[in-house]
Write a protein that holds these residues in place. Sequence first.
Motif, PDB file in Angstrom:
ATOM      1  N   SER A  43      10.978   2.785 -63.953  1.00 30.54           N
ATOM      2  CA  SER A  43      10.668   1.431 -64.414  1.00 30.54           C
ATOM      3  C   SER A  43      11.882   0.783 -65.068  1.00 30.54           C
ATOM      4  N   HIS A  44      12.706   1.582 -65.725  1.00 29.87           N
ATOM      5  CA  HIS A  44      13.942   1.060 -66.326  1.00 29.87           C
ATOM      6  C   HIS A  44      14.861   0.503 -65.245  1.00 29.87           C
ATOM      7  N   ALA A  45      15.071   1.272 -64.179  1.00 34.31           N
ATOM      8  CA  ALA A  45      15.948   0.829 -63.092  1.00 34.31           C
ATOM      9  C   ALA A  45      15.412  -0.425 -62.422  1.00 34.31           C
ATOM     10  N   LEU A  46      14.142  -0.419 -62.067  1.00 34.46           N
ATOM     11  CA  LEU A  46      13.560  -1.538 -61.328  1.00 34.46           C
ATOM     12  C   LEU A  46      13.499  -2.802 -62.170  1.00 34.46           C
ATOM     13  N   ASN A  47      12.991  -2.699 -63.377  1.00 35.15           N
ATOM     14  CA  ASN A  47      12.790  -3.897 -64.191  1.00 35.15           C
ATOM     15  C   ASN A  47      14.107  -4.444 -64.746  1.00 35.15           C
ATOM     16  N   THR A  48      15.085  -3.572 -64.949  1.00 35.75           N
ATOM     17  CA  THR A  48      16.393  -4.066 -65.384  1.00 35.75           C
ATOM     18  C   THR A  48      17.071  -4.819 -64.241  1.00 35.75           C
ATOM     19  N   ALA A  49      16.938  -4.331 -63.019  1.00 43.34           N
ATOM     20  CA  ALA A  49      17.469  -5.057 -61.867  1.00 43.34           C
ATOM     21  C   ALA A  49      16.783  -6.417 -61.724  1.00 43.34           C
ATOM     22  N   LYS A  50      15.480  -6.457 -61.935  1.00 41.98           N
ATOM     23  CA  LYS A  50      14.759  -7.740 -61.868  1.00 41.98           C
ATOM     24  C   LYS A  50      15.282  -8.718 -62.922  1.00 41.98           C
ATOM     25  N   ALA A  51      15.563  -8.218 -64.105  1.00 44.54           N
ATOM     26  CA  ALA A  51      16.078  -9.083 -65.164  1.00 44.54           C
ATOM     27  C   ALA A  51      17.454  -9.625 -64.797  1.00 44.54           C
ATOM     28  N   VAL A  52      18.315  -8.764 -64.266  1.00 45.51           N
ATOM     29  CA  VAL A  52      19.643  -9.212 -63.835  1.00 45.51           C
ATOM     30  C   VAL A  52      19.519 -10.256 -62.731  1.00 45.51           C
ATOM     31  N   ASN A  53      18.601 -10.043 -61.793  1.00 46.14           N
ATOM     32  CA  ASN A  53      18.387 -11.027 -60.731  1.00 46.14           C
ATOM     33  C   ASN A  53      17.964 -12.376 -61.298  1.00 46.14           C
ATOM     34  N   ALA A  54      17.160 -12.352 -62.338  1.00 43.22           N
ATOM     35  CA  ALA A  54      16.682 -13.601 -62.935  1.00 43.22           C
ATOM     36  C   ALA A  54      17.768 -14.302 -63.733  1.00 43.22           C
ATOM     37  N   ILE A  55      18.614 -13.536 -64.391  1.00 43.08           N
ATOM     38  CA  ILE A  55      19.665 -14.123 -65.229  1.00 43.08           C
ATOM     39  C   ILE A  55      20.856 -14.594 -64.406  1.00 43.08           C
ATOM     40  N   GLN A  56      21.238 -13.806 -63.400  1.00 45.36           N
ATOM     41  CA  GLN A  56      22.412 -14.092 -62.560  1.00 45.36           C
ATOM     42  C   GLN A  56      23.698 -14.225 -63.384  1.00 45.36           C
ATOM     43  N   PRO A  57      24.080 -13.157 -64.086  1.00 46.36           N
ATOM     44  CA  PRO A  57      25.312 -13.210 -64.888  1.00 46.36           C
ATOM     45  C   PRO A  57      26.545 -13.186 -63.993  1.00 46.36           C
ATOM     46  N   GLN A  58      27.668 -13.518 -64.580  1.00 48.72           N
ATOM     47  CA  GLN A  58      28.941 -13.450 -63.856  1.00 48.72           C
ATOM     48  C   GLN A  58      29.589 -12.074 -63.975  1.00 48.72           C
ATOM     49  N   MET A  59      29.181 -11.292 -64.970  1.00 48.32           N
ATOM     50  CA  MET A  59      29.725  -9.959 -65.184  1.00 48.32           C
ATOM     51  C   MET A  59      28.579  -9.028 -65.561  1.00 48.32           C
ATOM     52  N   LEU A  60      28.676  -7.780 -65.107  1.00 46.50           N
ATOM     53  CA  LEU A  60      27.619  -6.800 -65.355  1.00 46.50           C
ATOM     54  C   LEU A  60      28.259  -5.447 -65.591  1.00 46.50           C
ATOM     55  N   SER A  61      27.938  -4.828 -66.714  1.00 50.35           N
ATOM     56  CA  SER A  61      28.483  -3.508 -67.043  1.00 50.35           C
ATOM     57  C   SER A  61      27.349  -2.519 -67.251  1.00 50.35           C
ATOM     58  N   ALA A  62      27.491  -1.350 -66.645  1.00 53.25           N
ATOM     59  CA  ALA A  62      26.534  -0.267 -66.846  1.00 53.25           C
ATOM     60  C   ALA A  62      27.172   0.795 -67.726  1.00 53.25           C
ATOM     61  N   LEU A  63      26.557   1.074 -68.856  1.00 51.63           N
ATOM     62  CA  LEU A  63      26.967   2.154 -69.735  1.00 51.63           C
ATOM     63  C   LEU A  63      25.974   3.302 -69.577  1.00 51.63           C
ATOM     64  N   THR A  64      26.321   4.467 -70.071  1.00 55.29           N
ATOM     65  CA  THR A  64      25.409   5.605 -70.046  1.00 55.29           C
ATOM     66  C   THR A  64      24.987   5.937 -71.474  1.00 55.29           C
ATOM     67  N   LEU A  65      23.713   6.235 -71.633  1.00 55.64           N
ATOM     68  CA  LEU A  65      23.171   6.527 -72.959  1.00 55.64           C
ATOM     69  C   LEU A  65      23.924   7.681 -73.619  1.00 55.64           C
ATOM     70  N   MET A  66      24.302   7.451 -74.862  1.00 48.41           N
ATOM     71  CA  MET A  66      24.870   8.502 -75.702  1.00 48.41           C
ATOM     72  C   MET A  66      23.998   8.626 -76.946  1.00 48.41           C
ATOM     73  N   LEU A  67      23.705   9.843 -77.356  1.00 51.07           N
ATOM     74  CA  LEU A  67      22.837  10.078 -78.506  1.00 51.07           C
ATOM     75  C   LEU A  67      23.708  10.267 -79.740  1.00 51.07           C
ATOM     76  N   TYR A  68      23.787   9.214 -80.534  1.00 50.89           N
ATOM     77  CA  TYR A  68      24.692   9.193 -81.681  1.00 50.89           C
ATOM     78  C   TYR A  68      24.034   9.763 -82.929  1.00 50.89           C
ATOM     79  N   ARG A  69      24.804  10.498 -83.701  1.00 48.73           N
ATOM     80  CA  ARG A  69      24.322  10.999 -84.987  1.00 48.73           C
ATOM     81  C   ARG A  69      23.902   9.832 -85.875  1.00 48.73           C
ATOM     82  N   GLY A  70      22.735   9.955 -86.457  1.00 51.24           N
ATOM     83  CA  GLY A  70      22.218   8.907 -87.320  1.00 51.24           C
ATOM     84  C   GLY A  70      21.290   7.940 -86.617  1.00 51.24           C
ATOM     85  N   SER A  71      21.155   8.065 -85.287  1.00 52.12           N
ATOM     86  CA  SER A  71      20.272   7.155 -84.559  1.00 52.12           C
ATOM     87  C   SER A  71      18.851   7.716 -84.499  1.00 52.12           C
ATOM     88  N   GLU A  72      17.883   6.818 -84.477  1.00 49.67           N
ATOM     89  CA  GLU A  72      16.486   7.235 -84.359  1.00 49.67           C
ATOM     90  C   GLU A  72      16.217   7.911 -83.017  1.00 49.67           C
TER      91      GLU A  72
END
Length: 297
Positions: A183-212
């Motif tokens: 659902s993350h992949a599909l719905n995020t793609a739908k959001a990008v399609n709706a926004i139509q940005p000029q630039m798009l960056s994909a980061l990968t989740l990192m689990l940082y100390r101190g984060s919930e």
Amino acid sequence: MYFDTAEGPVFRPPSEAHSFILRVTIGCSHNACSFCTMYRTVAFRARPLPEILSQIDAARPYAPHIRRIFLADGNALVLATDKLLAILQALRETFPRLQRVSCYAGPKDMLNKTPAELAALREAGLKLVYYGLESGDNLILQRINKGVGTAEAIAAGQRIVAAGIKLSVMVIAGLGGQAHSDSHALNTAKAVNAIQPQMLSALTLMLYRGSELLTEYERGEFAPLSPAAIMGELYQFVSHICLPQGHHCLFRSTHSSNYVALAGTLPKDKDRLLQELKAAATRLSRMTDWDPYNNVE
């Protein structure tokens, strides 16, 4: 480059490596996303205009070399429009070779600016906004405490694009964990399609100390994706991006969090990017041990 002794850490997008970093706020006014610890050590405050102007004056000797300026910290658009216009005017007057001013922005701050205010900021020199969409899935946005749902997240991005300001959207692969990867992949793609940005960056989740989110992982409440599964999720994401022909969206996954560096233009390079993602998934599937804390291959 920055001339600042104020409290707190300094962050900027990778593409602003050669920019003058002007901290117009300290910290992030939201500062509650469950995956992010960037500004947890500092209390948010909007800097007084004299304090900002003193930083501009400190950079004046370097004016012939300054072409790009990044307004930090986490969401400069939280400032009143009149104040931002005064800052932009001072930048134009001080740096004659200035080509671009950019900033991070949160979705609520973008929505709180009227179309007329955004147009005025564009005319004054604000050319690029970096927006952490993170996900287009409503449940994930709630779980990470982004502060907005999918409809607001999309509307915020659309407002920047409609104002004629270039928009760079950032999404985070793996943010939904194993349970919500599809659902993350599909719905995020739908959001990008709706926004139509000029630039798009994909980061990968990192689990940082101190984060919930790290706490959830250590309690067994969040199951992160393997490196190969990250590639599979990105494959789904890119495959569902359907931007109009003639639209040019620069796509990058060159952030240090990523397992594989990808670069192309969507929709032109979509097939090539998918082939590279498939090959990366095959290669990374041979990994038997990986570190969810820092994503080092």
